[in-house]
Design an enzyme around this catalytic site. Structure first.
Site, short mmCIF file in Angstrom:
data_model
loop_
_atom_site.label_atom_id
_atom_site.label_comp_id
_atom_site.label_asym_id
_atom_site.label_seq_id
_atom_site.Cartn_x
_atom_site.Cartn_y
_atom_site.Cartn_z
N HIS A 107 10.09 -26.78 -33.34
CA HIS A 107 9.93 -27.93 -34.24
C HIS A 107 10.99 -27.96 -35.34
CE1 HIS A 107 7.60 -25.21 -37.02
NE2 HIS A 107 8.13 -26.00 -37.92
N ASP A 138 6.02 -23.17 -29.42
CA ASP A 138 6.92 -23.69 -30.44
C ASP A 138 8.10 -22.75 -30.67
OD1 ASP A 138 7.89 -25.33 -32.45
OD2 ASP A 138 6.66 -24.41 -34.00
N SER A 220 9.60 -21.70 -41.39
CA SER A 220 9.40 -21.84 -39.95
C SER A 220 10.57 -21.24 -39.17
CB SER A 220 9.25 -23.31 -39.58
OG SER A 220 8.06 -23.83 -40.10
#
Length: 280
Positions: A107, A138, A220
């Site tokens: 992402h 992910d 992230s």
């Protein structure tokens, strides 16, 4: 003299004032006795109250050693942590192989062909994106040209224990190489990852490691490491009503990361095995 005459003429006033003075005296005596008793007793029965003091030399030495352990740990792993800059935002990642394979979140870089990787020493290098292309994983990788780069090793995430220390390193809000310390809060959690390419919707993943090490937007793709400096998971999402850390973050377990990363390095793609059923 006038007061004396008045009091003599009005004996009830004399008695009233005397009674008042006696009452005040009695009240003061009761308060004084109570205050002395209160002062002689601790606030909590059976608990001796003592003034705080600075750590003894022995205790201070232990604290300083603990500080050194964490500082040395961060010094050792930080050179392998990177900041990822993409067209629609950014995130973090870490170098997996010394020739420039970097692990991050899908992402963060998904939908991009190339992104900019900012190394810990400040160098900016363009890298090619290789996405896992799996709606339930992910993960993605970025390849930059390099040799002899500092790397991080993946741990056996099945051996991770709830309660053990965990350190998150990344670029929250673009603040590169930020360090937060916490614990593994739980394992095998289900978590939802927001995806800018899905019109505000998200993807739901299972088997995540939960941590209270502070994770914010920009973390992230960065590593969640143990006290040995090995990666136990890839930080991916948080649970929060405000969009910032409330102490509930989630990371993809290292064992899952290893399977995906090794296959992408070998084949430049990731194919999940599927078992199909045909109705008869």
């Amino acid at each position: 003299m006038k007061l004396i005459r008045t009091m003599t003429k009005r004996p009830w006033l004399t008695l009233s004032m005397g009674a008042a003075i006696a009452a005040i005296s009695l009240g003061c005596a009761v308060w004084s006795d109570g205050a002395q008793k209160s002062a002689s007793k601790p606030v909590v029965q059976g608990l001796k109250m003592e003034l705080a003091s600075l750590p003894t030399a022995e205790k201070l030495s232990a604290l300083q050693e603990l500080d050194s352990v964490y500082a040395d740990l961060v010094d050792a792993v930080s050179p392998a942590v990177v900041h990822v800059r993409a067209s629609f935002g950014g995130g973090s990642g870490f170098i997996y192989t010394s020739d420039g394979w970097i692990i991050t979140n899908d992402h963060v870089v998904g939908g991009e062909e190339e992104v900019t990787i900012v190394l810990a020493d400040g160098r900016e290098i363009e890298g090619k994106v290789y996405s896992a292309g799996d709606a339930q994983i992910d993960l993605a990788m970025v390849k930059i040209d390099g040799s002899g780069l500092e790397t991080l090793e993946l741990s056996d995430s099945d051996a991770v224990r709830v309660g053990q220390h965990a350190v998150a390193i990344g670029a929250p809000f673009g603040l590169e190489n930020s360090v937060t310390v916490g614990h593994v809060s739980a394992k095998n959690r289900e978590a939802q990852v927001q995806d800018r390419r899905m019109a505000g919707m998200g993807r739901v993943y299972s088997g995540m490691i939960q941590t209270d090490a502070s994770i914010n937007p920009g973390n992230s793709g960065g590593p969640l490491i143990d006290v040995s400096g090995k990666v136990i998971g890839v930080n991916s999402t948080i649970q929060s009503g405000t969009g910032t850390s409330v102490g509930i973050g989630f990371a993809i377990p290292a064992n899952t990361v290893k399977i995906v990363a090794d296959e992408i390095i070998e084949t430049k793609k990731f194919d999940r095995g599927l078992l199909g059923f045909v109705p008869r």
